[in-house]
Design an enzyme around this catalytic site. Structure first.
Site, PDB file in Angstrom:
ATOM      1  N   CYS A   1      46.450  65.042  70.911  1.00 23.05           N
ATOM      2  CA  CYS A   1      45.828  64.290  69.818  1.00 23.05           C
ATOM      3  C   CYS A   1      46.926  63.796  68.878  1.00 23.05           C
ATOM      4  O   CYS A   1      47.863  64.529  68.564  1.00 23.05           O
ATOM      5  CB  CYS A   1      44.843  65.182  69.068  1.00 23.05           C
ATOM      6  SG  CYS A   1      44.257  64.490  67.512  1.00 23.05           S
TER       7      CYS A   1
ATOM      8  N   CYS B   1      39.505  72.343  65.850  1.00 19.85           N
ATOM      9  CA  CYS B   1      40.409  71.537  65.026  1.00 19.85           C
ATOM     10  C   CYS B   1      40.688  72.304  63.750  1.00 19.85           C
ATOM     11  O   CYS B   1      39.782  72.536  62.945  1.00 19.85           O
ATOM     12  CB  CYS B   1      39.800  70.176  64.710  1.00 19.85           C
ATOM     13  SG  CYS B   1      40.898  69.121  63.726  1.00 19.85           S
TER      14      CYS B   1
ATOM     15  N   GLN C   1      37.542  60.195  49.709  1.00 20.48           N
ATOM     16  CA  GLN C   1      38.757  60.837  50.191  1.00 20.48           C
ATOM     17  C   GLN C   1      38.443  62.029  51.097  1.00 20.48           C
ATOM     18  O   GLN C   1      37.530  62.807  50.816  1.00 20.48           O
ATOM     19  CB  GLN C   1      39.618  61.307  49.010  1.00 20.48           C
ATOM     20  CG  GLN C   1      40.243  60.175  48.215  1.00 20.48           C
ATOM     21  CD  GLN C   1      41.485  59.601  48.862  1.00 20.48           C
ATOM     22  OE1 GLN C   1      41.859  59.960  49.974  1.00 20.48           O
ATOM     23  NE2 GLN C   1      42.149  58.686  48.160  1.00 20.48           N
TER      24      GLN C   1
ATOM     25  N   GLU D   1      36.302  45.772  43.313  1.00 17.45           N
ATOM     26  CA  GLU D   1      36.320  46.183  44.720  1.00 17.45           C
ATOM     27  C   GLU D   1      35.692  45.076  45.562  1.00 17.45           C
ATOM     28  O   GLU D   1      34.704  44.462  45.158  1.00 17.45           O
ATOM     29  CB  GLU D   1      35.535  47.488  44.890  1.00 17.45           C
ATOM     30  CG  GLU D   1      35.258  47.936  46.293  1.00 17.45           C
ATOM     31  CD  GLU D   1      36.517  48.155  47.109  1.00 17.45           C
ATOM     32  OE1 GLU D   1      36.618  47.571  48.206  1.00 17.45           O
ATOM     33  OE2 GLU D   1      37.399  48.904  46.641  1.00 17.45           O
TER      34      GLU D   1
ATOM     35  N   ASP E   1      44.705  51.381  43.205  1.00 22.06           N
ATOM     36  CA  ASP E   1      44.830  52.208  44.404  1.00 22.06           C
ATOM     37  C   ASP E   1      44.605  51.302  45.618  1.00 22.06           C
ATOM     38  O   ASP E   1      43.551  51.332  46.258  1.00 22.06           O
ATOM     39  CB  ASP E   1      43.792  53.338  44.363  1.00 22.06           C
ATOM     40  CG  ASP E   1      43.944  54.319  45.524  1.00 22.06           C
ATOM     41  OD1 ASP E   1      44.903  54.175  46.313  1.00 22.06           O
ATOM     42  OD2 ASP E   1      43.094  55.219  45.656  1.00 22.06           O
TER      43      ASP E   1
ATOM     44  N   CYS F   1      49.230  55.110  49.164  1.00 20.59           N
ATOM     45  CA  CYS F   1      49.280  55.912  50.382  1.00 20.59           C
ATOM     46  C   CYS F   1      50.421  55.474  51.288  1.00 20.59           C
ATOM     47  O   CYS F   1      50.510  55.908  52.435  1.00 20.59           O
ATOM     48  CB  CYS F   1      47.948  55.827  51.137  1.00 20.59           C
ATOM     49  SG  CYS F   1      47.506  54.161  51.651  1.00 20.59           S
TER      50      CYS F   1
END
Length: 450
Positions: free
Chosen positions: A77, A157, A279, A329, A377, A404
């Protein structure tokens, strides 16, 4: 001369952004999956190109002092690229990624705080997304193998809650027992395409989303029965008829519950639908947004813009300390969620606008709308140039940039600094342990004019 199949001893110098080891051989970069910086290994060449080489490990000759036992059975993975690296070393690596990006952009003298990591970097993800494909046994649900659409099983996982794994097994067994066709992406046929599950971090509420190719869902009652022993809050059938890699379609059919779950971050309550962006690591989201709130330095009198606001998570954090928050947005459903979440928390001094930031920001500024503080962001590609240019014209006292992607963050920060903003400080945050991803919050200020 490098030849496929030949073996060579190499030393790994660094990691790529995908987490692969990178060394040099015959004056070319050599990429090897699974090796760490400083390690020496015997590597067999698997691909030879004029400008680069790929290889696979045949023998690890000198392991890194930071190498730890692999905790994951799903070794193929591509999700957790740096599992063999001890967590403290992962944090140092991510700190360096931010610092190096700033240095390469000419911002090497910037104060970078120590990265904020997790006390226990496991079972942190509140959402799981699985592909569904056919196999000899009837249906399989799992993850894609790295660099492919080949499916590997996901019966365990370590970065997800165990309930996600149990839901995976229940849906797979239901499909096999009733011979329900899995999606065939080559022929664009079948029934079930994907499975998505969400669990509220604080609420414990559980959402199951079954993505189907069409409206038909056979043995629906049996599916509900198979999930009845688990604390499922809502079950949704999402219909995606398009030939696309995008997981979710636009149409939802609620089979159980209200079609949403609720969760809390920092005592704020959020309603989360299947299409909501929320998130994946709620505990670190609290850390990330608290850093943004700290950098905003609000006194209660400011008008704040939240650009790329999503479902309003940062907006509502800011609203508790601001006079007014304006969110922007491009996704209409996200703005609907943001408005609903503001009402859910009894917050009235927010307004949310649907549209692309690069179009709305100049329009609002032309109308005389301004902000004392701006928080943004953006996606991994960073801010659109029109947004940055409008920020310069608007001249807010402070900018808080949540990112990010250290590379696009550094690029945009360097441009803003050239326009007169001062880069005060950067705070890295580890949102995704065992991966190469790192978030950062930057604070910029605009010196008062003489």
């Amino acid at each position: 001369m490098p030849l496929v199949g030949h073996q060579h001893q190499i030393e790994i110098l660094e990691l790529t952004d995908k987490g692969d080891g990178k060394g040099r051989l015959f004056d070319r970069p050599l990429f090897v999956e699974g090796l760490l910086p400083g390690e020496q290994a015997l590597v067999e060449l698997t691909e030879v190109k004029p400008n680069y080489l790929h290889g696979k490990v045949t023998e690890l000759l000198q392991p890194s002092a930071d190498r730890v036992a692999d905790f994951c059975p799903n070794t193929e993975c591509g999700g957790c690229q740096v599992r063999p690296l001890a967590y403290p070393a992962q944090l140092k690596l991510k700190q360096a990624l931010v610092e190096n990006a700033l240095e390469q952009a000419g911002l090497g003298d910037t104060t970078v705080r120590t990265i904020l990591g997790m006390d226990s970097p496991f079972a942190y993800r509140n959402k799981a997304q699985y592909a569904v494909r056919g196999c000899d046994a009837g249906a399989e649900i799992g993850f894609y193998r790295k660099h492919s659409h080949d499916l590997i099983t996901a019966d365990d996982c370590a970065v997800q809650d165990s309930l996600h794994v149990e839901l995976n097994a229940r849906v797979r067994n239901w499909m096999r027992e009733h011979d329900i066709a899995a999606y065939d992406e080559v022929n664009h046929t079948g029934c079930v395409r994907n499975l998505m599950t969400r669990k509220g971090f604080k609420s414990g509420e559980l959402m199951v989303v079954l993505v189907t190719l069409g409206e038909e869902l056979p043995f629906e009652a049996e599916l509900l029965a198979s999930l009845s022993e688990l604390p499922v809050t809502t079950l949704v059938q999402n219909i995606n008829e398009e030939r696309t890699n995008r997981i979710l379609g636009a149409t939802n059919r609620v089979l159980l519950g209200e079609g949403v779950i609720r969760d809390k971050i920092h005592e704020l309550e959020f309603e989360i639908s299947p299409l909501s962006f929320f998130q994946n690591n709620p505990s670190q989201t609290d850390v990330l947004y608290s850093s943004a709130l700290e950098y905003a330095e609000l006194t209660g009198n400011e008008t704040v813009f939240d650009i790329y606001c999503g479902i309003g998570t940062i907006s509502l954090f800011l609203a508790g300390k601001a006079a007014k928050v304006v969110g922007i947005e491009s996704v209409e459903s996200a703005i609907s969620d943001a408005r609903r979440n503001a009402a859910l928390n009894g917050i009235e001094h927010t307004e949310f606008h649907v549209g692309k930031a690069e179009q709305l920001m100049p329009e609002l500024h032309a109308q005389g709308v301004t902000a004392d503080v701006v928080v943004m962001d953006p996606p991994r590609k960073g801010c659109d140039k029109a947004v940055l240019q409008t920020l310069v014209a608007m001249a807010p006292r402070r900018l808080v940039y949540v990112s990010c992607n250290p590379q696009t963050l550094a690029r945009d920060l360097a441009w803003l600094v050239k326009q007169g903003f001062v880069l005060d400080e950067v705070q890295p945050v580890d949102m995704f342990p065992h991966s190469m991803h790192v978030e950062a919050v930057a604070r910029l200020s605009l010196p008062a004019k003489a």
